[in-house]
Design an enzyme around this catalytic site. Structure first.
Site, PDB file in Angstrom:
ATOM      1  N   GLU A  34     -26.432 -10.956  -0.624  1.00 28.60           N
ATOM      2  CA  GLU A  34     -27.643 -11.139  -1.427  1.00 28.60           C
ATOM      3  C   GLU A  34     -27.601 -12.521  -2.076  1.00 28.60           C
ATOM      4  O   GLU A  34     -26.626 -12.873  -2.734  1.00 28.60           O
ATOM      5  CB  GLU A  34     -27.746 -10.048  -2.495  1.00 28.60           C
ATOM      6  CG  GLU A  34     -28.888 -10.218  -3.469  1.00 28.60           C
ATOM      7  CD  GLU A  34     -30.239 -10.409  -2.783  1.00 28.60           C
ATOM      8  OE1 GLU A  34     -30.917 -11.410  -3.097  1.00 28.60           O
ATOM      9  OE2 GLU A  34     -30.603  -9.564  -1.946  1.00 28.60           O
ATOM     10  N   GLY A  39     -32.058  -5.479  -5.195  1.00 29.86           N
ATOM     11  CA  GLY A  39     -33.333  -4.791  -5.392  1.00 29.86           C
ATOM     12  C   GLY A  39     -34.497  -5.429  -4.683  1.00 29.86           C
ATOM     13  O   GLY A  39     -35.550  -4.812  -4.538  1.00 29.86           O
ATOM     14  N   GLY A  40     -34.338  -6.694  -4.267  1.00 32.59           N
ATOM     15  CA  GLY A  40     -35.399  -7.364  -3.535  1.00 32.59           C
ATOM     16  C   GLY A  40     -36.646  -7.620  -4.369  1.00 32.59           C
ATOM     17  O   GLY A  40     -36.640  -7.534  -5.606  1.00 32.59           O
ATOM     18  N   THR A  41     -37.735  -7.925  -3.676  1.00 34.34           N
ATOM     19  CA  THR A  41     -38.995  -8.235  -4.351  1.00 34.34           C
ATOM     20  C   THR A  41     -39.476  -7.071  -5.202  1.00 34.34           C
ATOM     21  O   THR A  41     -39.949  -7.258  -6.326  1.00 34.34           O
ATOM     22  CB  THR A  41     -40.064  -8.603  -3.315  1.00 34.34           C
ATOM     23  OG1 THR A  41     -39.677  -9.803  -2.638  1.00 34.34           O
ATOM     24  CG2 THR A  41     -41.421  -8.825  -3.977  1.00 34.34           C
ATOM     25  N   CYS A  42     -39.366  -5.860  -4.693  1.00 34.26           N
ATOM     26  CA  CYS A  42     -39.915  -4.692  -5.389  1.00 34.26           C
ATOM     27  C   CYS A  42     -39.399  -4.586  -6.820  1.00 34.26           C
ATOM     28  O   CYS A  42     -40.165  -4.495  -7.768  1.00 34.26           O
ATOM     29  CB  CYS A  42     -39.578  -3.415  -4.616  1.00 34.26           C
ATOM     30  SG  CYS A  42     -40.109  -1.910  -5.452  1.00 34.26           S
ATOM     31  N   HIS A 445     -57.538  24.530 -11.126  1.00 34.21           N
ATOM     32  CA  HIS A 445     -58.674  23.974 -11.868  1.00 34.21           C
ATOM     33  C   HIS A 445     -58.210  23.650 -13.294  1.00 34.21           C
ATOM     34  O   HIS A 445     -57.465  24.423 -13.894  1.00 34.21           O
ATOM     35  CB  HIS A 445     -59.812  24.994 -11.911  1.00 34.21           C
ATOM     36  CG  HIS A 445     -60.959  24.583 -12.779  1.00 34.21           C
ATOM     37  ND1 HIS A 445     -61.895  23.662 -12.367  1.00 34.21           N
ATOM     38  CD2 HIS A 445     -61.304  24.968 -14.036  1.00 34.21           C
ATOM     39  CE1 HIS A 445     -62.783  23.509 -13.340  1.00 34.21           C
ATOM     40  NE2 HIS A 445     -62.451  24.285 -14.358  1.00 34.21           N
TER      41      HIS A 445
END
Length: 460
Positions: A34, A39-42, A445
């Site tokens: 990395e 975690g990357g972009t997210c 409902h």
């Protein structure tokens, strides 16, 4: 220094991280590389930080509308520094949790540095104190994408914001000019309008979100206009000029005529490009397409056997859930004889405006272009009891159904809880449940889900 592994993952994003843990759990000596944050972009620049900000902007909007529900709030203040601090805390928590899980996984080594290919199965990792050379028979690329900013005259003289850098603001811009009409532009545009910015959105086409049907895009545009957002369709910037430390002048071409927009900040939401340049793929056998994405087959394998590309970098739908699904396809095919394919999968998505747009399957235009025998069914939100009770009847639900099979072909839910409604119908599509079955389904409902009865109730 050369280190040998059985599996290498480049990028600790939403495919790379879980894949690394699974491969290590299978007993493979694994490394994950990395260059920035786990975690990357997210986690770091996308879903997590932006949705924490959306929550704050929704709170501001709710406070402004509270008198409509009999709750008088005479004054509220947007504290941008506190909003950013909350976002940072959530991001750091998610990121550190992901990093901790990787570091604590047996057979797995987390390596920070810039990865590039020396040959098809050899990776160089540049670090601050030197270089590592890693070799493995199986390599998985999850290196992601980054914001694209076009080279427009004068742009070098102004401070440009992207979907990444705007997340560092600790104050509300006076006037935010957004270039682009996709989901990033829409989410930030509405968000900052609710924080108190004047917002102008300039986009090339005649509608937002060019992939959507015109009535869906028109519904979004109407919602934005009601919030006082200035929309400039058929436009594109041709020049920028710095007026002072506080202001910028953008020259915008609208159907060949120039118009001038004075603003305090410029956000480019003009798409993303793959992070393939740094990978050193020149003269390697791993093929790229004309846009720079890595070419893969339906099993997500590249032109080099044993090398896979997952997530945004393979040019598929650029969503976190697609990246994660890529991981599940690759892993199950390798270890569970899954025989799985990424071809023709039904990928849902949600644009997190308020109300959100939940989408899956065919649009009306796509169904027509395919020559299908279909019917369009729609229900305005003011026919949804729960929406009336909550005092928010903006938007509508639109569904494409096959006239012959009675199956659902596509869904667009532009209303409160639109993403959740879309998900219910998405599951029905996957299970081949017909709209006739849903027409008489028992829903509790008064939920938004109950509107599905009314949606299909008008079909004889």
């Amino acid at each position: 220094m050369v280190k040998n592994f059985e599996a290498l993952i480049i990028g600790a994003g939403q495919a790379g991280g879980p894949l690394a843990q699974k491969l290590a759990a299978q007993g493979l000596k694994t490394a994950i590389i990395e260059r920035r944050f786990v975690g990357g972009t997210c986690i770091n620049d996308g879903c997590t930080p932006t949705k924490s900000w959306v929550a704050s902007s929704d709170a501001a909007y709710a406070a402004s509308r509270a008198p409509n529900l009999g709750i008088d709030i005479p004054l509220f203040k947007v504290n941008m520094a506190k909003i950013k601090a909350r976002k940072d805390e959530i991001v750091h928590s998610f990121r550190e949790g992901g990093e901790r899980r990787l570091k604590n996984t047996p057979n797995l080594e987390l390596i920070y540095g810039e990865a590039s290919f020396l040959d098809n199965k050899t990776i160089s990792v540049k670090q601050a104190d030197g270089e590592l050379v890693l070799v493995a028979d199986k390599i998985f690329i999850n290196a992601g994408c980054r914001p694209f900013v076009p080279n427009i005259p004068g742009i070098e003289d102004i401070q440009v914001l992207t979907s990444h850098s705007i997340l560092e603001l600790q104050y509300v811009p006076e006037h935010l000019l957004i270039i682009g009409g996709g989901y990033i532009a829409l989410e930030f545009g509405q968000m900052f309008r609710r924080f108190g910015s004047a917002v102008t959105i300039s986009y090339r086409g005649g509608q937002f979100t060019s992939q959507e049907d015109p009535d869906i895009a028109g519904g979004l545009e109407e919602i934005f206009k009601l919030e006082g957002i200035n929309l400039v369709p058929f436009s594109q910037p041709t020049h920028f000029r710095k007026l002072s430390d506080q202001y910028v002048e953008a020259t915008v071409s609208i159907k060949g005529e120039s118009q001038y927009i004075k603003c305090s900040h410029v956000l480019f939401a003009t798409g993303r490009i793959p992070n393939t340049e740094a990978l050193g793929l020149e003269n390697k056998k791993i093929k790229l397409n004309d846009l720079g994405y890595i070419e893969v087959d339906e099993r997500l394998e590249t032109s080099v056997p044993g090398v896979y590309a997952l997530g945004d970098i393979n040019g598929g739908p650029a969503f976190t859930h697609t990246s994660y699904h890529d991981f599940t396809i690759v892993y199950r095919n390798l270890f569970e004889n899954g025989g799985l394919s990424a071809k023709d999968r039904l990928v849902p998505y949600c644009i997190f405006t308020d109300p959100p747009l939940g989408r899956v399957g065919l649009t009306e235009l796509q169904a027509r272009n395919r020559g299908l025998n279909f019917r369009v069914v729609s229900l305005p939100a003011n026919y949804i009891a729960r929406a009336v009770e909550k005092g928010d009847t903006r938007g509508f639900i639109k569904v494409i159904v096959d006239t012959d099979t009675k199956l659902i072909l596509g869904v667009a839910a532009l209303c409160t809880d639109g993403g959740e409604l879309m998900t219910i119908l998405h599951m029905a599509m996957a299970a081949n449940i017909t709209y006739l079955q849903l027409k008489y389904w028992i829903f509790a409902h008064p939920l938004y889900a109950e509107s599905i009865n009314n949606l299909f109730g008008g079909i004889e």
